[in-house]
Design an enzyme around this catalytic site. Structure first.
Site: not given
Length: 489
Positions: A289, A393, A237-238, A180, A233-234
């Protein structure tokens, strides 16, 4: 939208079981450099993910029983096909993501091609272990087998580059995948799907479901038949992925954010350091990143560094991403631009000095790009270590420069954030370089350079920057299941 308007839009479809499948509802995707909707992305959910996982499960027995050499040849063919269309892919990536055509042409797409070639080669060179116990009359050996269906979730900053960095090792090891991409940057993934059949990838081995993290991502992470999830990702979300996958005991590889320091000692070669640090701060609009966002400069050279750094940053040209002379393209979205601008406003409110960029210099944009999401490279000085600009970040073209006195002090300050992905150290003293590199809490340390990567070696972060490592051996270990077999003779 009127009929005429909707006809001009690119409409993507999910790729499931080797076929493009239309979706019942769609999300608008914007061209960041103009602010216009230019593409419609499927808004997939449980049903679409269910179909994709089923296709991947059905394809697994045949794909996993192929020899590494057979899989390797297919990966190489796919690399050739993407390389053949490199210019088309680069233009699509630039338009969809906002990055400069130059960056897409020289970094994103060549690296996507290299990802397939690298894992096509590395899969042929892994060996398993064997030990003997003569006294017991036993010999032990290990065997590695693919795990099953891998769920791969990739971000919007380096869309095809990071998607292929996951797909390549997953399928090289014999797994099948449901991927995705970010709903904001789905076009190059869809273009790649068109090449899979031609490359000889059997139907169902690579399935791509488009949509949001909240719907499609969630369905994938919660699916009981998807034993591994690789996510970039962030950190936020993790945390959600970790919670939702915990009941199923899934295997996770999480590559998250960074708040990466550059430490510049007074014996650094500034003629190398300054251009490289400008690049490490502002490349890809600062949306990598690994970008540098905290620059610690030893007090003796602080004012000279600042003067030269700002002068160099001001030379970077911001504008239409398709112009080959432009260095800084558009940020990904209106919301993201607003978020990045707010960090600069907060720094000013706290008494920091903005030396160039946002709110200081005017942005000159071509007529067609007036509504795009642009921001100049921004340098902030005199920021306190506890400021959110030094702790969080930002993920935009913003970097903070502060002074330090001693080695001991700067190591402590560099380590005083929740992240630990990458760091750069600039010094001509070899002993110091090694000492500092050892003590930084960081998965990657570059000295006197930035972003030089050997894909054989582990990539990943400490602390809130993630879990696990990726690279030749590390990816192989993540995407296979190991078994120890003991034979008594």
């Amino acid at each position: 939208p009127t009929m005429a308007h909707s006809q001009a839009l690119l409409v993507l479809e999910n790729f499931i079981g080797g076929k493009f499948v239309p979706c019942s509802s769609y999300i608008d995707s914007y061209n960041p450099s103009t602010g216009d909707v230019y593409c419609r992305v499927p808004d997939s959910g449980k049903e679409e993910v269910e179909a994709a996982v089923k296709a991947a499960k059905d394809a697994f027995p045949v794909w996993s029983s192929k020899s590494p050499l057979e899989r390797s040849q297919i990966l190489n063919k796919l690399a050739d096909l993407i390389e053949h269309d490199l210019e088309e892919f680069a233009q699509a990536e630039s338009k969809d993501q906002g990055k400069t055509i130059t960056f897409a042409r020289t970094v994103d797409i060549p690296r996507a091609v290299h990802n397939f070639r690298f894992f096509a080669s590395s899969i042929l060179h892994h060996v398993t272990e064997c030990t003997e116990m003569p006294a017991m009359g036993c010999v032990h050996y290990t065997s590695r087998t693919p795990v099953g269906v891998a769920g791969l979730i990739s971000p919007w900053n380096l869309p095809l580059y990071l998607l292929t960095w996951k797909i390549a090792p997953a399928i090289a090891c014999g797994n099948t995948v449901v991927a995705k991409p970010s709903e904001m940057t789905s076009v190059t993934a869809w273009m790649m799907c068109k090449l899979l059949g031609k490359a000889g990838v059997p139907p169902g081995v690579v399935n791509v479901v488009f949509g949001t993290g909240v719907k499609a991502g969630e369905a994938l992470v919660c699916h009981p038949d998807v034993p591994l999830i690789s996510f970039t990702g962030s950190t936020l979300t993790a945390q959600r992925i970790t919670e939702r996958s915990a009941p199923h005991c899934k295997r996770l590889s999480l590559e998250l954010g960074g708040k990466n320091p550059a430490i510049i000692f007074d014996d650094a070669d500034l003629s190398q350091c300054i251009p490289t640090t400008v690049r490490s701060s502002f490349a890809n609009q600062g949306e990598i990143c690994l970008c540098t966002s905290r620059i610690f400069v030893q007090r003796g050279i602080y004012s000279e560094f600042l003067k030269r750094f700002v002068a160099e940053a001001k030379k970077w040209k911001t504008g239409n991403p398709s112009d080959p002379t432009v260095d800084v393209g558009a940020l990904i979205s209106k919301e993201h631009l607003e978020k990045v601008r707010n960090y600069v406003k907060k720094a000013q409110a706290e008494g920091a000095r903005v030396l160039c960029g946002e709110g200081v210099d005017p942005v000159a944009l071509p007529p067609g790009n007036q509504k795009g999401y642009f921001m100049l490279p921004t340098v902030i000085a005199e920021v306190k270590d506890e400021s959110c600009c030094m702790q969080e970040e930002i993920f935009g073209p913003v970097t903070c420069v502060v002074a330090f006195d001693t080695e001991e002090e700067v190591i402590k300050r560099a380590n005083s954030v929740k992240y630990g992905l990458a760091a750069t150290v600039w010094s001509s003293n070899v002993g110091r370089v090694h000492r500092v590199a050892h003590r930084l809490q960081s998965g990657l340390v570059w000295t006197n350079c930035w972003l030089v990567r050997d894909l054989n070696l582990p990539f990943g972060g400490m602390k809130a920057s993630g879990i696990g490592r990726e690279g030749a051996k590390d990816s192989y270990e993540f995407f296979t299941e190991v078994k120890t077999i003991t034979i008594k003779h």
